[in-house]
Design an enzyme around this catalytic site. Structure first.
Site, PDB file in Angstrom:
ATOM      1  N   LYS A  82       0.839  -1.188   0.000  1.00 42.67           N
ATOM      2  CA  LYS A  82       0.000   0.000   0.000  1.00 42.67           C
ATOM      3  C   LYS A  82       0.883   1.252   0.000  1.00 42.67           C
ATOM      4  O   LYS A  82       1.991   1.236   0.535  1.00 42.67           O
ATOM      5  CB  LYS A  82      -0.870   0.036   1.264  1.00 42.67           C
ATOM      6  CG  LYS A  82      -1.927  -1.040   1.373  1.00 42.67           C
ATOM      7  CD  LYS A  82      -2.667  -0.903   2.695  1.00 42.67           C
ATOM      8  CE  LYS A  82      -3.714  -1.990   2.881  1.00 42.67           C
ATOM      9  NZ  LYS A  82      -4.893  -1.780   2.012  1.00 42.67           N
ATOM     10  N   ARG A 111     -10.215 -11.608   2.296  1.00 43.56           N
ATOM     11  CA  ARG A 111     -11.161 -12.603   1.794  1.00 43.56           C
ATOM     12  C   ARG A 111     -10.544 -13.998   1.776  1.00 43.56           C
ATOM     13  O   ARG A 111     -11.256 -14.999   1.856  1.00 43.56           O
ATOM     14  CB  ARG A 111     -11.643 -12.203   0.403  1.00 43.56           C
ATOM     15  CG  ARG A 111     -10.578 -12.186  -0.680  1.00 43.56           C
ATOM     16  CD  ARG A 111     -10.945 -11.350  -1.880  1.00 43.56           C
ATOM     17  NE  ARG A 111     -10.943  -9.930  -1.547  1.00 43.56           N
ATOM     18  CZ  ARG A 111     -11.248  -8.975  -2.417  1.00 43.56           C
ATOM     19  NH1 ARG A 111     -11.590  -9.270  -3.659  1.00 43.56           N
ATOM     20  NH2 ARG A 111     -11.222  -7.708  -2.053  1.00 43.56           N
TER      21      ARG A 111
END
Length: 460
Positions: free
Chosen positions: A240, A314
């Site tokens: 990120k 996820r």
């Protein structure tokens, strides 16, 4: 932990200062009924009946006064008098008209502070009286659960890693007579390969784990709560930017919600067999970090082509949902700070709700509205399922292009939930970017009260 019991008391006629809460539409009529000294005080404070206007109203003696608040919040809102909860002197108060009801929650939460990292001076309690003493216990529990979510999310990742989450669940189990089973480190590789893969690059003292709590009568309906516990998310090799990483201590917000929700379930002794699952990892960069292009095994037997190491939540949820489903639960709820796409679509206040079970979705939406804890349903659109196709594996974790990112994340999770199981996925922000009365900037419980309303209605 804040002692929320000190902020509420049964109204037995004791001396208390009055709080007048007046809606803007009723302000002119209210003012016309007041004595001259009240009208003079209102004029001196330039109160004109706009929401948020307030004034101290003089009484008969020098030290006798009451409080006026102009408020357009619904009478069922928890935040109706929250702006006064931390702004009044310590002492005892009662509403001049009616009962506080749900506003007791906002009153309590307005007096809570996250103080782990700063020195603060003790502040005396502002006590609100109520003629509904039977509600105090539940309001206190809700305040404690909400504060727990906030405090966990606000805690820096250096002080809250997978081991600390495990300790928190262990303490919760001891309090309520539950059992805990933890699968850690390399032991995950065989049974929970995606949890292991995502967390394997972390240092040994921050090793990945699946934390499971079980509580309740085995003959009661089984309810599974699954919470994403990414204690810090660097994005992995798909790192990120610094601005995106700044708040990633909050990426365990889903776990915080389900831990707090489990505490509410056990404290209320709901008639369920509770199964709490927290896959806890740290997504970091090291020589053994998983890579874009890797094909991951799963507990369910599917294979997943990893297209983005920053779509790790996820992955760990997939293995945890598979384990939860093996117990044949009556109901499965998962909470996760899963996608930026949900925030782009709905902003910070509205968690995205996904469910193929129309009845469950309707109950969650209604409970959220009733509790002033709204959810907004987005579709598990079957037509987008093809976006998860992989050329070399059963599916990808993050489709190219970025279209419908929250929806495709929900569709990915759905692959790990058996058809016919009542399941809902809540993509929550767990964060408040700007303060509101009773709701400081920082960690926030969003969707907690909605889920609690459904569980209480179904199993209370």
């Amino acid at each position: 932990m804040t002692d929320f019991t000190s902020f509420l008391a049964a109204d037995r006629g004791q001396t208390a200062r009055a709080i007048h809460v007046v809606h803007p539409d009723q302000y002119a009529d209210w003012l016309a009924r007041q004595p001259a000294r009240t009208r003079a005080a209102v004029a001196a404070n330039k109160v004109v009946g706009k929401p948020g206007n307030r004034a101290i109203l003089p009484g008969d003696a020098a030290d006798d006064w009451a409080m006026l608040l102009v408020c357009n919040e619904d009478v069922t809102s928890p935040w109706r008098i929250a702006s006064l909860g931390d702004g009044l002197p310590e002492g005892t108060y009662r509403l001049a008209e009616g009962e506080p009801g749900a506003a007791m929650l906002g009153w309590c939460l307005a007096q809570h502070r996250f103080t782990r990292y700063r020195k603060t001076e003790p502040v005396g309690a502002r006590v609100l009286l109520t003629g509904e003493p039977a509600r105090i216990e539940e309001i206190v529990r809700l305040a404690e659960a909400t504060a727990q979510v906030r405090d966990l999310v606000d805690t820096g990742a250096s002080d809250l890693g997978p081991a600390e989450l495990e300790a928190i669940v262990e303490a919760l189990a001891r309090k309520h007579g539950a059992t805990v089973e933890v699968t850690r480190g390399d032991a995950l590789a065989a049974g929970y390969p995606m949890i292991h893969t995502v967390g394997q690059a972390a240092s040994k003292d921050r090793a990945p784990r699946l934390i499971e709590l079980e509580w309740g009568d085995p003959t009661h309906p089984r309810v599974a709560l699954v919470g994403k516990g990414v204690c810090f998310d660097s994005g992995g090799l798909d790192i990120k930017p610094s601005a995106g990483m700044r708040a990633m201590k909050k990426d365990m917000g889903g776990a915080a919600h389900t831990i707090a929700l489990a505490g509410l379930v056990m404290a209320a002794k709901l008639k369920v067999r509770l199964h709490l699952l927290v896959p806890a990892v740290e997504n970091v960069i090291a020589g053994n970090a998983f890579r874009p292009g890797d094909v991951l095994k799963t507990r369910l037997g599917l294979t997943v082509e990893n297209t983005n190491t920053d779509a790790e939540g996820r992955l760990i949820l997939g293995d945890a949902l598979t384990k939860a489903a093996e117990g044949s639960p009556t109901l499965m709820l998962d909470f996760a700070t899963l996608t930026g796409a949900a925030r782009v679509a709905l902003g910070p206040d509205l968690p995205a709700l996904f469910s193929d079970d129309a009845a469950l979705a309707a109950e969650l939406l209604a409970a959220g509205t009733a509790a002033h804890d709204p959810l907004w349903q987005l579709p598990l659109w079957d037509g987008y399922d093809e976006m998860l196709k992989s050329d070399i594996a059963d599916l990808v974790n993050a489709p190219d292009g970025g279209f419908a990112g929250a929806v495709t994340a929900g569709l990915f999770l759905r692959r790990f939930v058996p058809r016919g199981v009542a399941w809902a996925h809540v993509d929550t922000f767990a964060w408040r970017p700007a303060a509101k009365p009773g709701r400081p900037k920082g960690g926030e419980a969003l969707g907690l009260r909605a889920a609690w309303g459904v569980l209480k209605a179904r199993f209370g």
